[in-house]
Write an enzyme that holds these catalytic residues in place. Structure first.
Site, PDB file in Angstrom:
ATOM      1  N   GLU A   1      56.856   7.114  40.448  1.00 55.21           N
ATOM      2  CA  GLU A   1      57.888   6.117  40.129  1.00 55.21           C
ATOM      3  C   GLU A   1      59.096   6.298  41.031  1.00 55.21           C
ATOM      4  OE1 GLU A   1      61.132   4.072  39.043  1.00 55.21           O
ATOM      5  OE2 GLU A   1      61.226   6.230  38.744  1.00 55.21           O
TER       6      GLU A   1
ATOM      7  N   ASP B   1      55.682  11.631  37.791  1.00 55.23           N
ATOM      8  CA  ASP B   1      56.220  12.428  38.907  1.00 55.23           C
ATOM      9  C   ASP B   1      57.570  13.073  38.600  1.00 55.23           C
ATOM     10  OD1 ASP B   1      57.103   9.714  38.873  1.00 55.23           O
ATOM     11  OD2 ASP B   1      57.832   9.881  40.929  1.00 55.23           O
TER      12      ASP B   1
HETATM   13 ZN   LIG Z   1      64.356   8.755  38.006  1.00 56.72          ZN
HETATM   14 ZN   LIG Z   2      62.518   7.800  35.602  1.00 55.51          ZN
END
Ligand SMILES: [Zn+2]
Ligand SMILES: [Zn+2]
Length: 394
Positions: free
Chosen positions: A139, A81
């Site tokens: 994440e 991401d």
């Molecule tokens: Zn980050």
């Molecule tokens: Zn990262």
């Protein structure tokens, strides 16, 4: 030697890995929306003849089985991401999705793991065991793609004996990597607090219950939870970056709103600290005639690099890169959802140097000018392939 073969392969595929990184960099997608990224990874896995299955919507898992007999399993993880940042770099591969940017290097992690997969696929006859490739979403956003993939069974069938992940680090020169055994990164919980009083004319304090004064006491008292109750050997941080008391010179507001973060590296203390902070804030507010709503949004747990695994992985990195290119890392109070894997399985999360001062590549992650020295991608693809093969016991 397997090392030499890996080195040669990582050199051969380097141009393609950089092209993949640039493609991903120019097409960033926010957490839980990695639709095109996921399709891109799927296509690349298909080109390698690898079957995959999807998890947590946009996540992908694939297995590479070596030809030699072994049932050992090692998982390699990349996150996919990007962040809500407007890219300020003037580069040919700059973000084409305005306001979204790969400012944490997850484009590097994803393209690198695809490169590693390519190397491992062509070396199947050279090793035994199974390599599980994990391409995970989100994440950067709670509850974290790692936690969702674990819930959906990413660490089962087959169960990895080790999970290895890497993350770019612009503080380290390209060509080097960093390791730390034991506790490495912090748990991070978000605090949302409303202190309630009774507003009114600032000239008549006796008729009001001043939430600003209550808040002042709460803010200073809460620091005592850290300084008096936390074990000084275990790091803890409590910071409030948002305090809103929307009154005026002559107006006491009805309430004050606070936002903060609590970080530490011990799960038992983390829970204990939550209880103490809440109790203290509520008690102070009540004793001063007001009230307090103390809400905690639990974030990622702390990240621990299993000692033995990290020591052996570090040793393999030294073999591959030379001792002088493998550094020690200090603990870092930022959080990372790789921590979820580290709470469930023996794990090792290391840092990939991406700095190049001579080219001005020095910006921190999560900034609009973040970029990487791409030569690091030749090292990262080969190194991870080598670490996986060695960790499988070959
Ligand atoms: Zn980050
Ligand atoms: Zn990262």
């Amino acid at each position: 030697m397997i090392q030499d073969k890996i080195r040669e392969l990582s050199g051969n595929i380097f141009g393609g890995v950089v092209a993949n990184r640039r493609h991903l960099h120019s097409h960033p997608e926010l957490s839980f929306h990695e639709v095109e990224t996921s399709a891109f990874v799927a296509k690349k896995l298909e080109e390698l003849g690898l079957e995959y299955h999807k998890m947590a919507d946009t996540g992908l898992v694939a297995l590479i089985k070596g030809d030699k007999p072994s049932n050992n399993v090692v998982a390699l993880r990349a996150d996919m991401d990007a962040l809500p940042i407007l890219e300020a770099n003037d580069v040919p591969y700059r973000s084409q999705n305005s306001g979204v940017m790969h400012a944490c290097g997850h484009d590097v992690h994803t393209s690198s793991l695809l490169g590693t997969a390519q190397i491992l696929t062509s070396l199947k006859s050279e090793f035994g065991g199974i390599i599980k490739l994990i391409f995970q979403p989100a994440e950067e956003k709670l509850p974290g793609g790692a936690s969702l993939m674990i819930k959906e069974g990413v660490l089962e069938n087959p169960k990895p004996q080790a999970v290895i992940g890497q993350h770019v680090m612009p503080l380290i020169d390209a060509g080097k990597v960093g390791f730390r055994a034991g506790k490495y990164m912090a748990s991070a919980d978000e605090l949302y607090v409303t202190v309630k009083g009774k507003g009114g004319h600032a000239a008549q304090p006796q008729q009001n219950i001043d939430p600003v004064i209550i808040t002042a006491h709460i803010l200073t008292a809460l620091q005592q939870v850290i300084s008096r109750f936390a074990d000084p050997k275990n790091p803890s941080v409590l910071s409030f970056g948002k305090v809103i008391a929307n009154g005026a010179t002559n107006v006491i507001p009805n309430e004050v709103y606070l936002e903060g973060t609590f970080r530490t590296m011990d799960e038992k203390w983390r829970v204990d600290a939550h209880i103490r902070m809440k109790k203290m804030a509520e008690g102070i507010a009540e004793s001063m005639g007001g009230s307090c709503e103390f809400n905690i949004m639990k974030g990622y747990p702390f990240l621990v690099n299993e000692e033995k695994l990290t020591a052996s992985t570090r040793g393999h990195a030294e073999d591959y890169l030379g001792k002088e290119n493998v550094l020690d890392l200090d603990i870092w109070m930022a959080a990372e959802d790789f921590a979820f894997y580290s709470q469930q399985a023996d794990s090792c999360f290391y840092r990939l140097g991406t700095r190049n001062e001579s080219r001005g590549i020095v910006s921190s992650v999560h900034t609009p000018t973040f970029d990487v020295e791409e030569s690091a991608l030749e090292l990262s693809t080969g190194l991870m392939a080598y670490l996986a093969i060695k960790q499988l016991g070959n």
